[in-house]
Scaffold this motif. Structure first.
Motif: not given
Length: 312
Positions: A178-185, A206-212, A243-255
């Motif tokens: 299964v796929e479990r998603l978490v919010v990271v920053a 909120l960082l957006q994932q284009a394909t989802r 994830l790279a954008a989240a590491r750079a402090g651009l926003g929250l990632a839901l991954v």
């Protein structure tokens, strides 16, 4: 001899040979048969014969002979890029086969790029220890494969059995996890006090994932909040970019949780929410019936299914 066989032979007569194409490309690049021969380890006369044969085969002049120099004709200029592409493709195919290192068994696998980089590839050393005689040839895919047309042995994708109501022709499917998603920053984006509630998350980029594109929508709907701000944030095509954008402090990632785990362990990212969202589309291994006849594939399938049920 049938008419179809005769036609096949006639068509083959117009197909340039490899030595002819090599001679043509080198002559076009160097401008003389002598230099082309030196580049290929052949004599000037061998190059001249190959060019004459190619021109006779195609029925066109590929060069103008001007004071001992070879200058491409219009037909030659049209042929050159295609000839270079064909030779380059042949070189790549040869190097691909050479990279198998004499291994008899080669498994051709397609998988999501970020899944491959962050989940599958780190585990492949375990399979290599189990089956050192098997070489894995991995490519990226973002969509299901049609195994009636695609020669690959298997693919790892996200899909609902039976593939969202449209099963692949001739394909079987095993659920991996299964796929479990978490919010990271990035730590600097979060308060020292720890994790945030969903209403606080919604106020941050909120960082957006284009394909989802529905991930944040589903997250806030599941929390019972009005997701009016879900499109506020930079947009990226793949989870690796998010994830790279989240590491750079651009926003929250839901991954997916497993994608973020290395960054969390290294301190580059922190969990921003205690909540975890499980999606209804698991990661699956798909493959055609023919793959079950390959012993190496059966070993790979048994190995990867040993982790069945672990969240991704």
């Amino acid at each position: 001899m049938s008419n179809a066989h005769k036609l096949a032979i006639m068509r083959h007569a117009y197909t340039p040979s490899l030595p002819e194409l090599q001679a043509f490309v080198q002559a076009a690049r160097t401008g003389t048969a002598t230099r082309a021969g030196a580049a290929l380890g052949l004599t000037q006369s061998a190059i001249s014969r190959a060019l004459t044969s190619l021109e006779a085969r195609l029925g066109v002049a590929l060069f103008h002979r001007i004071r001992q120099r070879l200058v491409l004709s219009d037909a030659g200029r049209a042929l050159l890029p295609e000839a270079e592409r064909l030779l380059a493709d042949l070189d790549r195919a040869a190097l691909t086969v050479m990279s198998f290192g004499g291994h008899r068994d080669v498994l051709r696998l397609a998988a999501f790029p970020t899944f491959s980089a962050l989940w599958l590839i780190p585990r492949l050393a375990g399979f290599a220890r189990l089956a050192p005689e098997v070489t894995v040839d991995m490519t990226a895919t973002l969509a299901p494969l049609d195994f009636e047309r695609d020669p690959r042995d298997m693919a790892i994708i996200r899909a609902q059995p039976p593939l969202n109501g449209a099963p692949l022709r001739g394909a079987r499917l095993d659920v991996l996890a299964v796929e479990r998603l978490v919010v990271v920053a990035a730590p600097d984006l979060l308060p020292d006090a720890g994790m945030l509630e969903d209403d606080a998350l919604a106020k941050l980029p909120l960082l957006q994932q284009a394909t989802r594109p529905n991930l944040w929508l589903d997250w806030f709907l599941n929390a019972g909040l009005d997701p009016i701000t879900i499109l506020r944030g930079a947009r990226f095509e793949q989870f690796g970019m998010v994830l790279a954008a989240a590491r750079a402090g651009l926003g929250l990632a839901l991954v997916p949780e497993v994608f973020a785990a290395p960054d969390i362990a290294a301190g580059g990212l922190r969990l921003a929410s205690a909540r975890v969202m499980t999606t209804d589309t698991p990661y699956v291994l798909t493959y055609p019936e023919r793959s079950l006849e390959i012993a190496a594939f059966r070993r790979f399938r048994d190995w990867i299914l040993a982790d069945e049920g672990e969240g991704i």
